[in-house]
Scaffold this motif. Structure first.
Motif, mmCIF file in Angstrom:
data_model
loop_
_atom_site.group_PDB
_atom_site.id
_atom_site.type_symbol
_atom_site.label_atom_id
_atom_site.label_comp_id
_atom_site.label_asym_id
_atom_site.label_seq_id
_atom_site.Cartn_x
_atom_site.Cartn_y
_atom_site.Cartn_z
ATOM 1 N N GLY A 150 0.603 -1.281 0.082
ATOM 2 C CA GLY A 150 -0.028 -0.046 -0.164
ATOM 3 C C GLY A 150 0.883 1.112 0.014
ATOM 4 O O GLY A 150 0.564 2.222 -0.973
ATOM 5 N N PHE A 151 1.811 1.073 0.833
ATOM 6 C CA PHE A 151 2.716 2.504 0.912
ATOM 7 C C PHE A 151 3.515 2.600 -0.219
ATOM 8 O O PHE A 151 3.499 3.894 -0.777
ATOM 9 C CB PHE A 151 3.880 2.205 1.779
ATOM 10 N N THR A 152 3.869 1.788 -1.025
ATOM 11 C CA THR A 152 4.762 1.866 -2.071
ATOM 12 C C THR A 152 3.929 2.288 -3.506
ATOM 13 O O THR A 152 4.098 3.049 -4.151
ATOM 14 C CB THR A 152 5.699 0.548 -2.387
ATOM 15 N N GLY B 26 -0.810 6.991 5.182
ATOM 16 C CA GLY B 26 -2.003 6.382 5.897
ATOM 17 C C GLY B 26 -1.745 4.768 5.926
ATOM 18 O O GLY B 26 -1.869 4.196 7.038
ATOM 19 N N TYR B 27 -0.788 4.202 5.110
ATOM 20 C CA TYR B 27 -0.337 2.994 5.002
ATOM 21 C C TYR B 27 0.702 2.843 6.159
ATOM 22 O O TYR B 27 0.720 1.944 6.774
ATOM 23 C CB TYR B 27 -0.110 2.230 3.747
ATOM 24 N N LEU B 28 1.700 3.832 6.115
ATOM 25 C CA LEU B 28 2.867 3.767 7.089
ATOM 26 C C LEU B 28 2.705 3.740 8.249
ATOM 27 O O LEU B 28 3.422 3.444 9.161
ATOM 28 C CB LEU B 28 3.858 4.961 6.340
ATOM 29 N N ARG C 260 1.826 8.858 -6.797
ATOM 30 C CA ARG C 260 1.838 10.263 -6.180
ATOM 31 C C ARG C 260 0.863 11.015 -5.135
ATOM 32 O O ARG C 260 0.349 11.754 -5.616
ATOM 33 C CB ARG C 260 2.114 11.338 -7.442
ATOM 34 N N ALA C 261 0.683 9.904 -4.322
ATOM 35 C CA ALA C 261 -0.273 10.287 -3.425
ATOM 36 C C ALA C 261 0.336 10.167 -1.858
ATOM 37 O O ALA C 261 0.047 9.000 -1.270
ATOM 38 C CB ALA C 261 -1.553 9.068 -3.613
ATOM 39 N N PRO C 262 1.085 11.102 -1.654
ATOM 40 C CA PRO C 262 1.675 10.929 -0.470
ATOM 41 C C PRO C 262 0.875 10.805 0.911
ATOM 42 O O PRO C 262 1.182 10.053 1.886
ATOM 43 C CB PRO C 262 2.685 12.380 -0.172
#
Length: 325
Positions: free
Chosen positions: A273-275, A288-290, A281-283
């Motif tokens: 999800g993070f990668t 949110g995943y991190l 390009r949705a930081p």
């Protein structure tokens, strides 16, 4: 009497399907049928299978009206099967010639409901092959129970592909029918794992033969390699239900094992999800995943470290040029 029904789900497999079917037709000392379920391919897969079926009455083609995924295709084949044993074969894999006879003999000897063998892992890029379980790891056939199966699905850095979820067992058709066990058609990743868990929960006696007789093609673009966060979340939810049952039953050892397995799934889920969100390009979504849980930053870091050699190899081959442009 048909001893084995070989079920081959196929989607856009024109490159492999003829050789895969040939490996089944060349089985020794086994009366069989081969059911290819075409999952609405857009290439020549169905035409190739239809041609083979015209020349070999053991081969039949079932063409699905719409693409339903591997679980739907496998269920369609199982419902059409007439053999004593259901033999699973992916459309890009193959059997060694004496595989079915060897496993059926073991199944009869042990009165088993499921029988599987070690695998040859074949690298698509190089053609190199190695056994999933190294020589000597299993000196003789052994029985697998549910805790053992879960434990052998927890990968380690030194053996990332030594995973019992890759196994392709023969399963007695009457066991599946008697227990109303089918593939979960909402699952498009790790569907075999989910089915095997259900079989073991229903009391299946599963025996594993140490000799590798199944050739498993390791492809960079297979579903096993490119699972989505949605795929992983389905698997997470299934395992959480199993954990809740273990806790309710007071089985602390099995619950601890399930927590370890869930941690490996969570590691892949949060990292994916993070990668994915970073690439999109949705930081904010990536963060949110991190920071989804107290453990997620560490899990993302662990999976990132595990993936780093693969990322570097891909970058050196120019795999990220398009993304960087």
């Amino acid at each position: 009497m048909i001893q084995a029904s070989v079920i081959i789900p196929a989607f856009n497999a024109e490159q492999y399907i003829e050789a895969t079917i040939a490996s089944a037709t060349q089985q020794t000392h086994c009366a069989l049928e081969i059911i290819v379920v075409d999952d609405r391919s857009t290439d020549a897969t169905a035409a190739i299978v239809a041609r083979i079926a015209r020349d070999d009455p053991r081969v039949s083609l079932l063409a699905l009206p719409r693409n339903g995924g591997p679980s739907v295709a496998r269920n369609t084949g199982i419902l059409a099967a007439r053999g004593t044993w259901i033999a699973l074969l992916d459309a890009d894999d193959s059997f060694l010639p004496d595989r079915l006879a060897t496993l059926i003999a073991l199944g009869v000897e042990q009165d088993a409901d499921m029988v599987a063998d070690n695998l040859w892992l074949v690298d698509q890029a190089t053609g190199a092959q190695m056994p999933m379980l190294p020589e000597g790891a299993l000196p003789a056939p052994v029985r697998i129970d549910l805790p053992e199966f879960i434990a052998r699905n927890i990968s380690t850095p030194d053996a990332p592909r030594r995973n019992y979820g890759f196994l392709k067992p023969l399963i007695r058709r009457d066991f599946l029918m008697r227990n109303a066990i089918r593939y979960d058609e909402t699952v498009r990743f790790a569907e075999d794992f989910a089915l095997y868990v259900e079989c073991l929960r229903a009391g299946a006696g599963w025996w594993l033969h140490p000799t590798p007789l199944y050739r498993y093609l390791v492809r960079a673009d297979s579903l096993t390699q490119v699972q989505t966060t949605g795929d992983l979340d389905v698997l997470r939810r299934r395992q959480r239900l199993l954990l809740a049952e273990a806790c309710a039953a007071g089985d602390t050892a099995f619950a601890a094992l399930l927590r370890r397995h869930l941690r490996t799934i969570d590691r892949c889920y949060y990292y994916r999800g993070f990668t994915d969100e970073l690439k999109a390009r949705a930081p904010r979504a990536a963060l949110g995943y991190l920071f989804a849980s107290a453990d997620s930053p560490l899990l993302v870091a662990q999976e990132g470290a595990r993936q780093l050699p693969l990322i570097l190899r891909k970058a050196l081959r120019g795999g990220y040029r398009g993304a960087a442009a």
